[in-house]
Design a protein around this motif. Structure first.
Motif, PDB file in Angstrom:
ATOM      1  N   ASN A  97      69.297  35.539  44.157  1.00  0.00           N
ATOM      2  CA  ASN A  97      69.169  36.933  43.742  1.00  0.00           C
ATOM      3  C   ASN A  97      68.048  37.084  42.733  1.00  0.00           C
ATOM      4  O   ASN A  97      67.873  36.254  41.848  1.00  0.00           O
ATOM      5  N   SER A  98      67.279  38.168  42.889  1.00  0.00           N
ATOM      6  CA  SER A  98      66.242  38.506  41.911  1.00  0.00           C
ATOM      7  C   SER A  98      66.479  39.941  41.467  1.00  0.00           C
ATOM      8  O   SER A  98      65.830  40.871  41.949  1.00  0.00           O
ATOM      9  N   PHE A  99      67.456  40.107  40.602  1.00  0.00           N
ATOM     10  CA  PHE A  99      67.745  41.438  40.098  1.00  0.00           C
ATOM     11  C   PHE A  99      68.049  41.353  38.611  1.00  0.00           C
ATOM     12  O   PHE A  99      68.455  40.321  38.093  1.00  0.00           O
ATOM     13  N   ALA A 100      67.838  42.480  37.949  1.00  0.00           N
ATOM     14  CA  ALA A 100      68.118  42.578  36.520  1.00  0.00           C
ATOM     15  C   ALA A 100      69.213  43.598  36.288  1.00  0.00           C
ATOM     16  O   ALA A 100      69.349  44.568  37.045  1.00  0.00           O
ATOM     17  N   LEU A 101      70.008  43.384  35.256  1.00  0.00           N
ATOM     18  CA  LEU A 101      71.030  44.343  34.860  1.00  0.00           C
ATOM     19  C   LEU A 101      70.492  45.167  33.693  1.00  0.00           C
ATOM     20  O   LEU A 101      70.203  44.632  32.631  1.00  0.00           O
ATOM     21  N   VAL A 102      70.354  46.462  33.922  1.00  0.00           N
ATOM     22  CA  VAL A 102      69.848  47.353  32.881  1.00  0.00           C
ATOM     23  C   VAL A 102      70.928  48.364  32.525  1.00  0.00           C
ATOM     24  O   VAL A 102      71.866  48.593  33.294  1.00  0.00           O
ATOM     25  N   GLN A 103      70.789  48.969  31.360  1.00  0.00           N
ATOM     26  CA  GLN A 103      71.802  49.894  30.861  1.00  0.00           C
ATOM     27  C   GLN A 103      71.453  51.333  31.238  1.00  0.00           C
ATOM     28  O   GLN A 103      70.337  51.797  30.997  1.00  0.00           O
ATOM     29  N   LEU A 104      72.418  52.021  31.838  1.00  0.00           N
ATOM     30  CA  LEU A 104      72.258  53.419  32.244  1.00  0.00           C
ATOM     31  C   LEU A 104      73.322  54.255  31.547  1.00  0.00           C
ATOM     32  O   LEU A 104      74.512  53.995  31.688  1.00  0.00           O
ATOM     33  N   GLU A 105      72.871  55.259  30.797  1.00  0.00           N
ATOM     34  CA  GLU A 105      73.781  56.156  30.094  1.00  0.00           C
ATOM     35  C   GLU A 105      74.129  57.347  30.983  1.00  0.00           C
ATOM     36  O   GLU A 105      73.243  58.069  31.426  1.00  0.00           O
ATOM     37  N   LEU A 106      75.422  57.544  31.225  1.00  0.00           N
ATOM     38  CA  LEU A 106      75.878  58.671  32.030  1.00  0.00           C
ATOM     39  C   LEU A 106      76.435  59.768  31.128  1.00  0.00           C
ATOM     40  O   LEU A 106      77.291  59.497  30.279  1.00  0.00           O
ATOM     41  N   PRO A 107      75.982  61.003  31.291  1.00  0.00           N
ATOM     42  CA  PRO A 107      76.547  62.108  30.509  1.00  0.00           C
ATOM     43  C   PRO A 107      77.947  62.452  31.018  1.00  0.00           C
ATOM     44  O   PRO A 107      78.124  62.726  32.209  1.00  0.00           O
ATOM     45  N   THR A 108      78.929  62.423  30.141  1.00  0.00           N
ATOM     46  CA  THR A 108      80.304  62.682  30.564  1.00  0.00           C
ATOM     47  C   THR A 108      80.908  63.911  29.885  1.00  0.00           C
ATOM     48  O   THR A 108      82.119  64.129  29.980  1.00  0.00           O
ATOM     49  N   PHE A 137      65.185  41.098  32.941  1.00  0.00           N
ATOM     50  CA  PHE A 137      65.318  39.902  33.778  1.00  0.00           C
ATOM     51  C   PHE A 137      64.825  38.663  33.036  1.00  0.00           C
ATOM     52  O   PHE A 137      65.473  37.617  33.063  1.00  0.00           O
ATOM     53  N   ARG A 138      63.673  38.768  32.361  1.00  0.00           N
ATOM     54  CA  ARG A 138      63.130  37.608  31.646  1.00  0.00           C
ATOM     55  C   ARG A 138      63.999  37.230  30.459  1.00  0.00           C
ATOM     56  O   ARG A 138      64.184  36.047  30.168  1.00  0.00           O
ATOM     57  N   VAL A 139      64.545  38.224  29.776  1.00  0.00           N
ATOM     58  CA  VAL A 139      65.453  37.943  28.664  1.00  0.00           C
ATOM     59  C   VAL A 139      66.697  37.216  29.165  1.00  0.00           C
ATOM     60  O   VAL A 139      67.136  36.208  28.596  1.00  0.00           O
ATOM     61  N   GLN A 140      67.271  37.730  30.264  1.00  0.00           N
ATOM     62  CA  GLN A 140      68.469  37.102  30.826  1.00  0.00           C
ATOM     63  C   GLN A 140      68.164  35.706  31.350  1.00  0.00           C
ATOM     64  O   GLN A 140      68.974  34.782  31.235  1.00  0.00           O
TER      65      GLN A 140
END
Length: 248
Positions: A97-108, A137-140
């Motif tokens: 796998n070549s994917f990164a986990l990024v943070q997404l803020e959802l308005p609730t 990705f590089r940080v992880q």
């Protein structure tokens, strides 16, 4: 700057009903199938992607859940996987796998479904066309090369800044068969880690979409209401967009 803010400080993630220490008691639920053509019609009418529409519906479902429990939360942050390589339907020479986990803020806390969709679209566009995924990705990757203790501590630190994982998985666009029998439907559940209370997996198969939720049973009481709220959120968004195509 925004990327470093997310990595070092974290995003807004208000404490609410699902905030707490996770337990070993887990539960799952999944929605009724939703017509992919109906989702595409809403996306076309607003100039956004299918993923934007479905993620906005998750935000709407969480808002309904909070209202049902007489709680309020301005924003909920999820880890979203971003693929860093083009999708290849053939079997690659090198697996992995070549994917990164990024943070997404959802308005609730936004009652207008179209405003929620605009916010989700804007934030997803920043992620897709910015450097956040590559930096993350590089940080992880760097953290993964450290000793096990540091690695596990960093995973828990980053995971606990979010409610959970929110992923959209495209399944087979045509019917598939197992032992001569047609598979009627598919769904999935992203794993939980640390003290994450819930995860969402949006899964498409044969012209239909379902959303599966995996959660901590104690932190998310009455979790079935969330997937029911997903269907209600889509109906609301479709009405606000003025799209009246019947579901297939």
């Amino acid at each position: 700057v925004d990327t470093m803010r997310k990595l070092l400080v974290g995003t807004r993630n208000d404490p609410t009903i699902w905030t707490g220490t996770a337990t070993a008691e887990k539960a799952v639920a999944w929605s009724e199938p939703l017509s992919l053509d109906a989702v595409k019609a809403v996306a076309r009418s607003q100039g956004v992607t299918v993923n934007d529409v479905l993620v906005a519906c998750v935000a709407g479902a969480l808002r309904r859940y909070l209202i049902g429990h007489d709680r309020r939360c301005a924003s909920a942050t999820f880890m979203v996987p971003v693929n860093l390589t083009p999708i290849d339907l053939t079997l690659p020479e090198d697996l992995g796998n070549s994917f990164a986990l990024v943070q997404l803020e959802l308005p609730t806390d936004q009652p207008d479904a179209l405003e929620v969709l605009k916010a989700v679209h804007h934030r997803m566009e920043r992620i897709k066309h910015g450097h956040e995924a590559a930096v993350a990705f590089r940080v992880q990757e760097t953290i993964a090369g450290l000793n096990r203790t540091v690695y596990e501590a960093s995973v828990d630190l980053l995971a606990n800044r979010t409610v959970g994982t929110l992923t959209n998985v495209p399944g087979p666009p045509m019917p598939v068969y197992l032992a001569g029998c047609r598979v009627e439907g598919m769904t999935g559940w992203a794993p939980l880690t640390g003290d994450q209370p819930m995860s969402f997996t949006i899964y498409s198969y044969d012209g239909q979409v379902t959303v599966g939720i995996a959660c901590d049973r104690n932190l998310v009481p009455g979790h079935e209401a969330i997937v029911e709220g997903f269907m209600e959120a889509f109906a609301d968004l479709r009405a606000r967009a003025g799209v009246r195509n019947p579901q297939r």
